[in-house]
Design a protein around this motif. Sequence first.
Motif, PDB file in Angstrom:
ATOM      1  N   LYS A 173     -12.069 -17.619   7.603  1.00  0.00           N
ATOM      2  CA  LYS A 173     -13.046 -16.487   7.425  1.00  0.00           C
ATOM      3  C   LYS A 173     -12.533 -15.256   8.056  1.00  0.00           C
ATOM      4  N   ARG A 174     -11.459 -15.031   8.457  1.00  0.00           N
ATOM      5  CA  ARG A 174     -10.925 -13.715   9.045  1.00  0.00           C
ATOM      6  C   ARG A 174     -10.929 -12.826   8.040  1.00  0.00           C
ATOM      7  N   ARG A 175     -11.097 -11.455   8.286  1.00  0.00           N
ATOM      8  CA  ARG A 175     -11.287 -10.280   7.263  1.00  0.00           C
ATOM      9  C   ARG A 175     -10.280  -9.511   7.529  1.00  0.00           C
ATOM     10  N   PHE A 176      -9.561  -9.000   6.477  1.00  0.00           N
ATOM     11  CA  PHE A 176      -8.201  -8.099   6.613  1.00  0.00           C
ATOM     12  C   PHE A 176      -8.775  -7.063   5.449  1.00  0.00           C
ATOM     13  N   HIS A 177      -8.734  -5.808   5.800  1.00  0.00           N
ATOM     14  CA  HIS A 177      -8.841  -4.813   4.682  1.00  0.00           C
ATOM     15  C   HIS A 177      -7.658  -3.775   4.709  1.00  0.00           C
ATOM     16  N   LEU A 178      -6.799  -4.042   3.619  1.00  0.00           N
ATOM     17  CA  LEU A 178      -5.450  -3.355   3.630  1.00  0.00           C
ATOM     18  C   LEU A 178      -5.174  -2.740   2.455  1.00  0.00           C
ATOM     19  N   SER A 179      -4.278  -2.005   2.490  1.00  0.00           N
ATOM     20  CA  SER A 179      -3.571  -1.185   1.421  1.00  0.00           C
ATOM     21  C   SER A 179      -2.840  -2.257   0.610  1.00  0.00           C
TER      22      SER A 179
ATOM     23  N   GLU B 102       0.121  -1.930  -0.480  1.00  0.00           N
ATOM     24  CA  GLU B 102       1.497  -2.202  -0.088  1.00  0.00           C
ATOM     25  C   GLU B 102       1.475  -2.900   1.473  1.00  0.00           C
ATOM     26  N   GLU B 103       0.570  -2.591   2.227  1.00  0.00           N
ATOM     27  CA  GLU B 103       0.643  -3.384   3.302  1.00  0.00           C
ATOM     28  C   GLU B 103       0.283  -4.756   3.222  1.00  0.00           C
ATOM     29  N   ALA B 104      -0.677  -4.999   2.355  1.00  0.00           N
ATOM     30  CA  ALA B 104      -0.696  -6.429   2.129  1.00  0.00           C
ATOM     31  C   ALA B 104       0.588  -7.430   1.518  1.00  0.00           C
ATOM     32  N   CYS B 105       1.120  -6.593   0.928  1.00  0.00           N
ATOM     33  CA  CYS B 105       2.546  -7.356   0.494  1.00  0.00           C
ATOM     34  C   CYS B 105       3.620  -7.892   1.712  1.00  0.00           C
ATOM     35  N   PHE B 106       3.362  -7.147   2.687  1.00  0.00           N
ATOM     36  CA  PHE B 106       4.249  -7.808   3.646  1.00  0.00           C
ATOM     37  C   PHE B 106       3.231  -8.160   5.072  1.00  0.00           C
ATOM     38  N   HIS B 107       1.813  -8.539   4.815  1.00  0.00           N
ATOM     39  CA  HIS B 107       1.006  -8.823   5.978  1.00  0.00           C
ATOM     40  C   HIS B 107       1.482 -10.311   6.337  1.00  0.00           C
ATOM     41  N   SER B 108       1.608 -11.255   5.405  1.00  0.00           N
ATOM     42  CA  SER B 108       1.953 -12.550   5.566  1.00  0.00           C
ATOM     43  C   SER B 108       2.512 -13.227   4.387  1.00  0.00           C
ATOM     44  N   GLU B 109       3.364 -14.236   4.487  1.00  0.00           N
ATOM     45  CA  GLU B 109       3.834 -14.966   3.472  1.00  0.00           C
ATOM     46  C   GLU B 109       2.644 -15.415   2.643  1.00  0.00           C
ATOM     47  N   GLU B 110       1.632 -15.813   3.293  1.00  0.00           N
ATOM     48  CA  GLU B 110       0.670 -16.681   2.477  1.00  0.00           C
ATOM     49  C   GLU B 110      -0.142 -15.686   1.496  1.00  0.00           C
ATOM     50  N   LEU B 111      -0.492 -14.417   1.973  1.00  0.00           N
ATOM     51  CA  LEU B 111      -1.050 -13.319   1.252  1.00  0.00           C
ATOM     52  C   LEU B 111      -0.274 -12.845   0.046  1.00  0.00           C
ATOM     53  N   LYS B 112       1.095 -12.824   0.340  1.00  0.00           N
ATOM     54  CA  LYS B 112       2.072 -12.259  -0.630  1.00  0.00           C
ATOM     55  C   LYS B 112       2.194 -13.407  -1.752  1.00  0.00           C
TER      56      LYS B 112
ATOM     57  N   SER C 129      -9.452  -3.767  -5.250  1.00  0.00           N
ATOM     58  CA  SER C 129     -10.096  -2.785  -5.811  1.00  0.00           C
ATOM     59  C   SER C 129      -9.584  -2.660  -7.209  1.00  0.00           C
ATOM     60  N   GLY C 130     -10.157  -2.113  -8.179  1.00  0.00           N
ATOM     61  CA  GLY C 130      -9.739  -1.983  -9.746  1.00  0.00           C
ATOM     62  C   GLY C 130      -8.915  -1.002 -10.085  1.00  0.00           C
ATOM     63  N   GLU C 131      -8.472  -0.238  -8.954  1.00  0.00           N
ATOM     64  CA  GLU C 131      -7.091   0.684  -9.126  1.00  0.00           C
ATOM     65  C   GLU C 131      -5.912  -0.054  -8.501  1.00  0.00           C
ATOM     66  N   GLY C 132      -6.291  -1.257  -7.733  1.00  0.00           N
ATOM     67  CA  GLY C 132      -5.371  -1.945  -6.950  1.00  0.00           C
ATOM     68  C   GLY C 132      -4.648  -0.989  -5.921  1.00  0.00           C
ATOM     69  N   THR C 133      -5.489  -0.113  -5.297  1.00  0.00           N
ATOM     70  CA  THR C 133      -5.086   0.455  -4.123  1.00  0.00           C
ATOM     71  C   THR C 133      -5.266  -0.209  -2.908  1.00  0.00           C
ATOM     72  N   HIS C 134      -6.344  -1.010  -2.693  1.00  0.00           N
ATOM     73  CA  HIS C 134      -6.467  -1.662  -1.677  1.00  0.00           C
ATOM     74  C   HIS C 134      -7.264  -2.903  -1.892  1.00  0.00           C
ATOM     75  N   LEU C 135      -7.363  -3.828  -0.601  1.00  0.00           N
ATOM     76  CA  LEU C 135      -7.937  -4.977  -1.002  1.00  0.00           C
ATOM     77  C   LEU C 135      -8.547  -5.831   0.067  1.00  0.00           C
ATOM     78  N   VAL C 136      -9.488  -6.439   0.114  1.00  0.00           N
ATOM     79  CA  VAL C 136     -10.082  -7.177   1.237  1.00  0.00           C
ATOM     80  C   VAL C 136      -9.501  -8.729   1.256  1.00  0.00           C
ATOM     81  N   PHE C 137      -8.993  -9.226   2.204  1.00  0.00           N
ATOM     82  CA  PHE C 137      -8.476 -10.712   2.097  1.00  0.00           C
ATOM     83  C   PHE C 137      -9.315 -11.563   3.148  1.00  0.00           C
ATOM     84  N   LEU C 138      -9.843 -12.510   2.711  1.00  0.00           N
ATOM     85  CA  LEU C 138     -10.483 -13.370   3.923  1.00  0.00           C
ATOM     86  C   LEU C 138      -9.953 -14.755   3.778  1.00  0.00           C
ATOM     87  N   ASP C 139      -9.289 -14.924   5.111  1.00  0.00           N
ATOM     88  CA  ASP C 139      -8.400 -15.984   4.923  1.00  0.00           C
ATOM     89  C   ASP C 139      -9.370 -17.276   5.192  1.00  0.00           C
ATOM     90  N   LYS C 140      -8.547 -18.684   5.160  1.00  0.00           N
ATOM     91  CA  LYS C 140      -9.532 -19.713   5.388  1.00  0.00           C
ATOM     92  C   LYS C 140     -10.175 -19.829   6.510  1.00  0.00           C
TER      93      LYS C 140
END
Length: 699
Positions: free
Chosen positions: A653-659, A661-671, A640-651
């Motif tokens: 095609k699993r979809r994660f909607h995260l804050s 801060e959550e995203a930073c410890f969701h997985s090493e890959e996302l980090k 998101s433009g404010e950097g509050t949240h994000l959507v991550f679609l992994d290889k």
Amino acid sequence: MATAAVKETKTAITPKKKTKPSRLCFTPPVNLKNNKKNIYYTRYDCIGEGGFARCFRVKDNYGNVYAAKVIAKRSLQNEKTKQKLFGEIKVHQSMNHPNIVGFVDCFEDSTNVYLVLELCEHRSLMDLLRKRKHLTEPEVRFLMLQILGALKYMHKKRVIHRDLKLGNIMLDESNNVKIGDFGLAALLVDDEERKMTICGTPNYIAPEILFNSKEGHSFEVDLWSAGVVMFALLVGKPPFQDKEVKTIYKKIKANSYKFPRGLEISNEAKDLISSLLTQDPSTRPSIDAIADHAFFHTGYMAASLPDEVLDQKPTWPTSQSSQAFQRNLDYVATASGVGFGKSAGIEQHKPYALQNDQDTDKERILPSVLSPRDRVVPVMRIGAEDLPAAAYSNATHKASLAAAAPRRDYAVSRVTELREEALVSKLSEQRISSSKTTEAIESQRMSTHEVIIDTAKPADNEKSVWMSIRKLALRIGMAIETRAATSTIDPRAVERWPSLFIITKWVDYSNRYGLGYQLSDESVGVHFNDSSSLVLSPDESYFDYIVHKRNLPLRRLLFTSTNIPDALKNKVYLLKHFKNYMGQNLSLASQAKHAASNGAKATHMAFMHSYLRTRQAILFRLSNGTIQYNFTDHAKLIVSGEGTHLVFLDKEKRRFHLSMEEACFHSEELKARLLYARETLELWAMKLRGGNSQKETTD
Ligand SMILES: Nc1ncnc2c1ncn2[C@@H]1O[C@H](COP(=O)(O)OP(=O)(O)OP(=O)(O)O)[C@@H](O)[C@H]1O
């Protein structure tokens, strides 16, 4: 004493006069205007005064707040002073670095010349020392790295600052260094050139300027001054401080300075200062060697300075893991572009000559070439490569689009561009002369299919674009650094965030026309090579045409599918072929869908503002600030433009909607992907800020 450090009078710039030239500058009118570009500024309070200029807070008609350095024309009576000011402007406006005050605009009225600059909210290091007396080593480590980064950049551009001192080093609202005042800066045409002018501020002048005037001086004088600054930050006053200027010079010649007893200063800091304050300029270390000095590899390393430092001594943690130290060091050093084996080589950069001013306005003193908003900047094309993206470069795709294309080629058709420009300005005039409100025009347009243009305040001007990208990079960086604080996240927050627009399909045909895309609300757009965009609404009932050329206000035109302006028929035709192509040939990147606005009232739509290719991803920036990364391994990251949240679609095609801060410890890959995002956004912001018009690829 800290108060002693406050005296920073320059020497030998101009002969001493009874009245400071800045006193000739009266408070300017509240309403200021750059007549050439029709940009208005509202003048607010005075925020500083130097020898030559007074500085005021100003706001432009787009709502951006800046500092305006005001120089009275009465103080520019002789040719030499004028040339000096032009030199300052010319050098300053060629600078583009996160630790150098951004140069925004310059213009004049009958009484003053105005330099519009990035606002440094947290004032100068001199102001900071007045309050704090002296700083801690972690603060000095952080500030010195950023200072060195700015100097490395200047020197690569063959610019010597020659007046580096506490008063010219300012802090922005995030406490990052911003070096300003290029009034004494000099450009070296080649490595051999030496500067002969004796200039500077007594406490900070390098010995070769004072005592080796025959041989002249070069870049190393800034490193001497950096040594003086470092000493002053740690001790509270410059090393050669004295009431008498003569005595200061004597002390400089004898290299006589002492670290006061009772102040705890590490041996590493002392050693670095002494290597910077080396009499022989040829033995002063290079900037990257300085960044490799033990001082930058011991103690505590902060990733940023908290606001607390403005008022009181901060309390730093007593221990820090070597990984955390290194991570912060890398972060600060990379953002400033200093150290760690990167080339310190001088860039082949020649100063451009002042062009003849064609302007006949007798009162005008600024050559038009010096006003950045006056200069014609080539169309910005970020990301366009010579060939379509590999994934879509198959023959069918090319043939399909090529067959679909109208005969006229947009990439070269100046005639088309002129027709469109004529249309847009004609409509613009109509709109300006009309007294109707936007709503009234809107409803009229809907009933009569009348074409209108929206010339209202550009929501997405250039400055806000690079700043928002940079802020997003910082936001990601902060989240990565503060991952320990994740326990405070409200799990319901995710629900409250608006869902993100996602580019679900795209096709790159920028070698001829542009980049086509489909958004998750099923609107379809094309980002044309001439920095215009056309978007078709999900229900295909209307179009939004946007001209987003650099240095011009954003202009938009809404029109219905049944009333297409002649000048835009070719672009509409192309958009439909992009749409058909994507419908037939490409699968959706994500199942995410926004409710399509069938039959809804026509309103401006989100569009792709710009894009950038790196070796590992293509980045899109939408007009609402959302950034999307499509990685080459098919993973996708939408922030998101404010950097509050994000959507991550992994290889997969699993979809994660995260804050964030959550995203930073969701997985090493996302980090790892977030770290990459931070770096590329930082670079992108720098490039946008510099107005680099070349094709961009980065790694
Ligand atoms: N970008 C800025 N943001 C905030 N304050 C600023 C900015 N630029 C300058 N100032 C303030 O205005 C004062 C005067 O500016 P500056 O030092 O550039 O003027 P000058 O007359 O050219 O200086 P000098 O006396 O060194 O020749 C500064 O001391 C500082 O307090």
